[in-house]
Design a protein around this motif. Structure first.
Motif, PDB file in Angstrom:
ATOM      1  N   ALA A  18       0.799  -1.223   0.000  1.00 17.79           N
ATOM      2  CA  ALA A  18       0.000   0.000   0.000  1.00 17.79           C
ATOM      3  C   ALA A  18       0.832   1.273   0.000  1.00 17.79           C
ATOM      4  N   HIS A  19       0.334   2.273  -0.751  1.00 18.98           N
ATOM      5  CA  HIS A  19       0.887   3.628  -0.770  1.00 18.98           C
ATOM      6  C   HIS A  19       2.346   3.675  -1.219  1.00 18.98           C
ATOM      7  N   SER A  20       2.685   2.797  -2.148  1.00 20.07           N
ATOM      8  CA  SER A  20       4.026   2.843  -2.734  1.00 20.07           C
ATOM      9  C   SER A  20       4.120   4.013  -3.714  1.00 20.07           C
ATOM     10  N   VAL A  21       5.286   4.636  -3.755  1.00 22.92           N
ATOM     11  CA  VAL A  21       5.500   5.800  -4.613  1.00 22.92           C
ATOM     12  C   VAL A  21       6.525   5.452  -5.687  1.00 22.92           C
ATOM     13  N   SER A  22       6.195   5.757  -6.935  1.00 23.69           N
ATOM     14  CA  SER A  22       7.139   5.566  -8.037  1.00 23.69           C
ATOM     15  C   SER A  22       7.127   6.812  -8.917  1.00 23.69           C
ATOM     16  N   ARG A  23       8.224   7.010  -9.634  1.00 24.84           N
ATOM     17  CA  ARG A  23       8.342   8.192 -10.489  1.00 24.84           C
ATOM     18  C   ARG A  23       8.258   7.804 -11.957  1.00 24.84           C
ATOM     19  N   GLY A  24       7.855   8.791 -12.758  1.00 22.74           N
ATOM     20  CA  GLY A  24       7.794   8.599 -14.206  1.00 22.74           C
ATOM     21  C   GLY A  24       7.763   9.952 -14.879  1.00 22.74           C
ATOM     22  N   HIS A  25       7.345   9.973 -16.140  1.00 24.50           N
ATOM     23  CA  HIS A  25       7.218  11.236 -16.850  1.00 24.50           C
ATOM     24  C   HIS A  25       6.090  11.154 -17.872  1.00 24.50           C
ATOM     25  N   VAL A  26       5.598  12.306 -18.269  1.00 28.71           N
ATOM     26  CA  VAL A  26       4.535  12.384 -19.265  1.00 28.71           C
ATOM     27  C   VAL A  26       5.150  12.141 -20.634  1.00 28.71           C
ATOM     28  N   SER A  27       4.705  11.076 -21.306  1.00 23.09           N
ATOM     29  CA  SER A  27       5.284  10.726 -22.613  1.00 23.09           C
ATOM     30  C   SER A  27       4.367  11.064 -23.780  1.00 23.09           C
ATOM     31  N   GLY A  28       3.152  11.522 -23.499  1.00 23.83           N
ATOM     32  CA  GLY A  28       2.247  11.905 -24.576  1.00 23.83           C
ATOM     33  C   GLY A  28       1.052  12.656 -24.031  1.00 23.83           C
ATOM     34  N   GLY A  56     -10.746  10.487 -25.698  1.00 24.74           N
ATOM     35  CA  GLY A  56      -9.723  11.431 -26.114  1.00 24.74           C
ATOM     36  C   GLY A  56      -9.220  12.265 -24.962  1.00 24.74           C
ATOM     37  N   GLY A  57      -8.208  13.073 -25.245  1.00 27.36           N
ATOM     38  CA  GLY A  57      -7.648  13.947 -24.218  1.00 27.36           C
ATOM     39  C   GLY A  57      -6.920  13.210 -23.123  1.00 27.36           C
ATOM     40  N   LEU A  58      -6.367  12.038 -23.431  1.00 26.45           N
ATOM     41  CA  LEU A  58      -5.722  11.214 -22.407  1.00 26.45           C
ATOM     42  C   LEU A  58      -4.248  11.581 -22.246  1.00 26.45           C
ATOM     43  N   ILE A  59      -3.731  11.388 -21.033  1.00 28.87           N
ATOM     44  CA  ILE A  59      -2.317  11.590 -20.740  1.00 28.87           C
ATOM     45  C   ILE A  59      -1.603  10.254 -20.843  1.00 28.87           C
ATOM     46  N   GLN A  60      -0.576  10.184 -21.679  1.00 31.30           N
ATOM     47  CA  GLN A  60       0.239   8.972 -21.781  1.00 31.30           C
ATOM     48  C   GLN A  60       1.389   9.067 -20.785  1.00 31.30           C
ATOM     49  N   LEU A  61       1.601   7.987 -20.079  1.00 31.54           N
ATOM     50  CA  LEU A  61       2.563   7.994 -18.974  1.00 31.54           C
ATOM     51  C   LEU A  61       3.624   6.925 -19.166  1.00 31.54           C
ATOM     52  N   GLN A  62       4.859   7.271 -18.867  1.00 31.91           N
ATOM     53  CA  GLN A  62       5.949   6.297 -18.837  1.00 31.91           C
ATOM     54  C   GLN A  62       6.341   6.092 -17.387  1.00 31.91           C
ATOM     55  N   ALA A  63       5.929   4.962 -16.801  1.00 32.33           N
ATOM     56  CA  ALA A  63       6.197   4.684 -15.389  1.00 32.33           C
ATOM     57  C   ALA A  63       5.946   3.208 -15.134  1.00 32.33           C
ATOM     58  N   PRO A  64       6.579   2.627 -14.115  1.00 31.13           N
ATOM     59  CA  PRO A  64       6.336   1.219 -13.788  1.00 31.13           C
ATOM     60  C   PRO A  64       4.946   1.026 -13.197  1.00 31.13           C
ATOM     61  N   LEU A  65       4.194   0.050 -13.712  1.00 33.25           N
ATOM     62  CA  LEU A  65       2.862  -0.279 -13.211  1.00 33.25           C
ATOM     63  C   LEU A  65       2.781  -1.777 -12.964  1.00 33.25           C
ATOM     64  N   HIS A  66       2.124  -2.146 -11.864  1.00 31.33           N
ATOM     65  CA  HIS A  66       2.038  -3.546 -11.472  1.00 31.33           C
ATOM     66  C   HIS A  66       0.612  -3.854 -11.034  1.00 31.33           C
ATOM     67  N   PRO A  67       0.258  -5.134 -10.914  1.00 33.13           N
ATOM     68  CA  PRO A  67      -1.064  -5.488 -10.388  1.00 33.13           C
ATOM     69  C   PRO A  67      -1.298  -4.826  -9.026  1.00 33.13           C
ATOM     70  N   GLY A  68      -2.430  -4.157  -8.901  1.00 31.97           N
ATOM     71  CA  GLY A  68      -2.729  -3.395  -7.693  1.00 31.97           C
ATOM     72  C   GLY A  68      -2.594  -1.903  -7.911  1.00 31.97           C
ATOM     73  N   ASP A  69      -1.927  -1.498  -9.016  1.00 29.65           N
ATOM     74  CA  ASP A  69      -1.793  -0.079  -9.340  1.00 29.65           C
ATOM     75  C   ASP A  69      -2.971   0.435 -10.156  1.00 29.65           C
ATOM     76  N   SER A  70      -3.938  -0.413 -10.429  1.00 28.20           N
ATOM     77  CA  SER A  70      -5.128   0.021 -11.149  1.00 28.20           C
ATOM     78  C   SER A  70      -5.841   1.099 -10.339  1.00 28.20           C
ATOM     79  N   GLY A  71      -6.015   2.284 -10.934  1.00 24.05           N
ATOM     80  CA  GLY A  71      -6.597   3.415 -10.219  1.00 24.05           C
ATOM     81  C   GLY A  71      -5.587   4.255  -9.475  1.00 24.05           C
ATOM     82  N   ALA A  72      -4.291   4.008  -9.680  1.00 23.46           N
ATOM     83  CA  ALA A  72      -3.244   4.740  -8.940  1.00 23.46           C
ATOM     84  C   ALA A  72      -3.339   6.243  -9.174  1.00 23.46           C
ATOM     85  N   LEU A  73      -2.940   6.986  -8.178  1.00 20.57           N
ATOM     86  CA  LEU A  73      -2.935   8.436  -8.248  1.00 20.57           C
ATOM     87  C   LEU A  73      -1.760   8.921  -9.079  1.00 20.57           C
ATOM     88  N   LEU A  74      -2.018   9.754 -10.068  1.00 20.72           N
ATOM     89  CA  LEU A  74      -0.978  10.399 -10.865  1.00 20.72           C
ATOM     90  C   LEU A  74      -0.922  11.868 -10.479  1.00 20.72           C
TER      91      LEU A  74
END
Length: 226
Positions: free
Chosen positions: A177-187, A200-218
């Motif tokens: 729970a409440h793990s923090v990871s970094r990434g960047h906006v790729s699109g 439409g109007g979606l933000i593309q993200l480059q960051a590590p995602l794993h099971p349980g990160d569904s709905g993660a806060l960006l």
């Protein structure tokens, strides 16, 4: 004979020599003052580095505060699948209102005896009962209701996402729970087809995602929800 000028201890120096001595003495004086000023800098630098929280000299402290705010508005979700009490899944939810509205993605509605089995764990480790309210069948966007007065809602970002900008996520990978990871906006302004309805109007993200990160806060680096 050249005119002379009386100096210390009655010594005499030609005026012509004095014209040369004057600039030299001035340069020496400037050097002494500069050296005295520079010698005090090492004592002043630690004071700048140790300035109070939130100052321009302390960006890491500001980032830590932003992450702490974002984590306090995020809950780790655990829920059952169907009627099986042995099968449990994990996800992440974001508190979006003072009334305890929580947004997540693809949290299945409880069935039968598991109807009240959705648990939400806050950043302090306390568990709360969550109620399934509704979900969009195409995108999986899910609305939950949480009874917890002390959990404050997320603060939306005051600026639009910028291509290449650094961001961080608060998730629940593998139930951590409440793990923090970094990434960047790729699109930006991305468009995808999900069922009959394009998004439409979606933000593309480059960051590590794993099971349980569904709905993660960006969030941006100031802790604002993107």
């Amino acid at each position: 004979m050249a005119r002379t000028v009386r100096l210390l201890q009655g010594s005499r120096v030609p005026a012509r020599s004095l014209l040369l001595i004057g600039p030299a003495v001035l340069a020496l004086a400037v050097g002494i003052v500069a050296r005295s000023w520079w010698s005090r800098l090492p004592a002043e630098r630690p004071a700048l580095a140790m300035a109070g929280p939130g100052t321009i000299a302390d960006p890491e402290h500001r980032l830590a505060e932003a992450i702490d705010r974002a984590r306090s508005s995020t809950v780790a979700i655990e829920y059952g699948v169907g009627n099986s009490s042995a099968s449990r899944r994990v996800a992440t939810g974001v508190v979006v209102s003072d009334e305890g509205d929580v947004i997540s993605v693809r949290v299945d509605p409880p069935e039968g005896r598991d109807r009240d089995s959705i648990l939400a764990r806050d950043a302090s480790g306390h568990r709360h009962q969550a109620r399934w309210v509704a979900a969009d069948p195409e995108t999986g966007l899910t609305l939950l209701k949480l009874e917890a007065d002390h959990i404050r809602p997320i603060r939306p970002s005051t600026r639009a996402a910028v291509l290449g900008a650094a961001v961080f996520l608060v998730g629940n990978p593998y139930g951590l729970a409440h793990s923090v990871s970094r990434g960047h906006v790729s699109g930006l302004a991305r468009r995808v087809e999900i069922g009959p309805r394009p998004l439409g109007g979606l933000i593309q993200l480059q960051a590590p995602l794993h099971p349980g990160d569904s709905g993660a806060l960006l969030a941006d680096m100031q802790g604002g929800w993107l």
